[in-house]
Design an enzyme around this catalytic site. Structure first.
Site, PDB file in Angstrom:
ATOM      1  N   GLN A 133     -17.751 -10.058  12.997  1.00 48.29           N
ATOM      2  CA  GLN A 133     -16.380 -10.450  12.683  1.00 48.29           C
ATOM      3  C   GLN A 133     -15.920  -9.670  11.461  1.00 48.29           C
ATOM      4  OE1 GLN A 133     -14.621 -12.186  14.661  1.00 48.29           O
ATOM      5  NE2 GLN A 133     -16.190 -13.066  15.986  1.00 48.29           N
ATOM      6  N   CYS A 170     -10.136 -12.691  20.920  1.00 52.58           N
ATOM      7  CA  CYS A 170      -9.319 -11.803  20.098  1.00 52.58           C
ATOM      8  C   CYS A 170      -8.077 -11.354  20.866  1.00 52.58           C
ATOM      9  CB  CYS A 170     -10.131 -10.586  19.654  1.00 52.58           C
ATOM     10  SG  CYS A 170     -10.767  -9.593  21.021  1.00 52.58           S
ATOM     11  N   ASP A 209     -17.427 -16.094  23.665  1.00 58.58           N
ATOM     12  CA  ASP A 209     -16.633 -15.216  22.797  1.00 58.58           C
ATOM     13  C   ASP A 209     -16.656 -13.809  23.401  1.00 58.58           C
ATOM     14  OD1 ASP A 209     -15.317 -13.919  20.767  1.00 58.58           O
ATOM     15  OD2 ASP A 209     -16.925 -14.108  19.300  1.00 58.58           O
ATOM     16  N   CYS A 256       0.829  -1.201   0.000  1.00 60.18           N
ATOM     17  CA  CYS A 256       0.000   0.000   0.000  1.00 60.18           C
ATOM     18  C   CYS A 256       0.864   1.253   0.000  1.00 60.18           C
ATOM     19  CB  CYS A 256      -0.914  -0.004   1.219  1.00 60.18           C
ATOM     20  SG  CYS A 256      -1.984   1.441   1.358  1.00 60.18           S
ATOM     21  N   CYS A 309      -2.124  -0.566   9.262  1.00 65.08           N
ATOM     22  CA  CYS A 309      -1.301  -1.780   9.220  1.00 65.08           C
ATOM     23  C   CYS A 309       0.042  -1.500   9.886  1.00 65.08           C
ATOM     24  CB  CYS A 309      -1.036  -2.223   7.781  1.00 65.08           C
ATOM     25  SG  CYS A 309      -2.519  -2.640   6.824  1.00 65.08           S
ATOM     26  N   CYS A 321       0.194   5.677   7.784  1.00 65.02           N
ATOM     27  CA  CYS A 321      -1.136   5.137   8.070  1.00 65.02           C
ATOM     28  C   CYS A 321      -1.080   4.158   9.232  1.00 65.02           C
ATOM     29  CB  CYS A 321      -1.686   4.448   6.819  1.00 65.02           C
ATOM     30  SG  CYS A 321      -3.307   3.701   7.068  1.00 65.02           S
TER      31      CYS A 321
END
Length: 416
Positions: free
Chosen positions: A253, A374, A348, A63, A78, A75
């Protein structure tokens, strides 16, 4: 502030390179193990000024907005696009291995279930109106600076192709120069745009925003702080063949492939269980799939997702009975005596895990438990409680759905 030339030793939990400076560890974003870098060091943070030894695992980012040389800034979407696939995948699996080791838990860890570019159906942008334009993108790490994006390789084509439309709607929604958030969910019927953080929007401004949406194609719903402003088409997502219309901005999700991988692991472990309780059930990601084979009691603290789940269950043929219960499981966990009637438990929880609830599960005697998390750190804390109560971990599977980030999902299965 000092200048040091140091060699990166390893990747930390957040994906930063870690080296040892004169006064302790130094965390250096966008570096890889084995790289020798000249750094501007400020306490435990390092900024790369130059690099001499480059890791063979370094690859070209996918990117234009990624990294310290990214277009419009760095950014924050990521953190690991510069790492090779093998290094990146091993890093994510190692996060789970290290977490298990920290609690002295022994279990076979499956290979990472991979994520791929273009799979993210849900993403959260930050937006702000300036004198020149409407900025829409992700915050630069540890700042309020918005990196305006023109591409996003992690997001689905359905979102990326409509970035201009999302920006147009955000511009109509902006009432000041204050930043706000827009959660974008790609559904089967169009984009669901959920705005948050906008204050004092008057009736005229609301009408203008609604008219803007109605002039666009591919938008199913527009909401502000949970209130639906306009819904040209009801947003619909699919949970194993059951159609659900989730409430504005509710949890789903992030990718469909990851959701399906988790659901497959859950259903496989439940086997022939006849009565199942699904804790932290949301809008029914697992409950509605389980109901194809077993009676389900779905417990969730938020009213709107629970109503969406209940409506979907009542309007779908071929499901076993589904009952629902609104309950804050942190303040009022399901007690062991309540859990005894169930053959299996699925939970969860949010990132904080479910420590108090897990202690009740440990005393319940349920034959099978599936933990979906998570956060490997809180997951292993909860697993330790169950193992100490006589449960055996039968599988641990790391699942990647936040591509090129340091976040990893885990599904762990246990038997009594």
């Amino acid at each position: 502030m000092s200048t040091e030339t140091l060699t990166i030793e390893k990747l930390g939990q957040s994906g930063d390179g870690i080296t040892r400076g004169p006064f302790g560890p130094v965390y250096v974003p966008f570096t890889l193990p084995g790289e020798t870098v000249a750094l501007a060091v400020n306490r435990d943070k390092g900024t790369v000024m130059s690099m001499t030894d480059v890791s063979p695992e370094r690859v070209e980012p996918k990117c234009r907005h990624f990294g310290p040389d990214g277009e419009n800034g760095t950014c924050g979407g990521c953190s690991l696009q510069h790492a090779s696939d093998s290094l990146y995948q091993n890093f994510k699996r190692q996060l789970v291995l290290d977490a298990l080791k920290s609690k002295a838990l022994k279990a076979e860890v499956a290979p990472l279930v991979l994520a791929h570019p273009g799979e993210r159906r849900r993403t959260v942008f930050t937006a702000r109106r300036t004198e020149k334009e409407l900025l829409l993108g992700y915050n630069q790490p540890e700042t309020h600076h918005i990196v305006a994006i023109s591409e996003c390789p992690i997001a689905s084509p359905g979102i990326v192709s409509r970035l201009a439309i999302i920006r147009t709607v955000a511009n109509a929604m902006a009432v000041s120069a204050e930043p706000f958030r827009v959660t974008v969910l790609e559904t089967l019927s169009g984009l669901d745009l959920a705005f948050e953080g906008i204050k004092a929007m008057d009736d005229r401004q609301r009408r203008m925003a609604v008219e803007t949406v109605l002039r666009q194609k591919g938008i199913a719903r527009l909401s502000l702080n949970g209130e639906i402003l306009v819904e040209p088409v009801k947003p619909v997502i699919d949970f194993g063949g059951v159609s659900v219309s989730p409430p504005p901005g509710s949890f789903t999700q992030a990718t469909k492939p990851a959701e399906e991988a988790m659901a497959e692991l859950v259903l496989s472990h439940l086997g022939k269980a006849k009565r199942v309780i699904d804790l932290f059930a949301g809008s029914g990601t697992f409950s509605l799939r389980i109901a194809r084979k077993a009676r389900v009691h779905a417990v969730e603290s938020e009213d709107k997702p629970l109503k969406a789940l209940d409506f979907a269950a009542r309007n779908t043929q071929g499901l076993k009975p589904v009952t629902v219960e609104k309950r804050d499981l942190f303040r009022r966990p399901m007690m062991a005596s309540e859990l005894k009637v169930y053959d299996a438990i699925v939970f969860d929880p949010p990132r904080a895990g479910a420590e108090v609830q897990t202690k009740e599960m440990a005393r319940s005697g349920a034959k099978k438990i599936v933990a979906v998390s998570c956060n490997p750190v809180t997951l292993v804390r909860d697993l330790r409680i169950l193992v100490d109560a006589g449960y055996r971990i039968t599988s641990v599977t790391p699942i990647d759905q936040f591509l090129w980030s340091s976040h990893v999902e885990v599904v762990a299965t246990l038997e009594k």
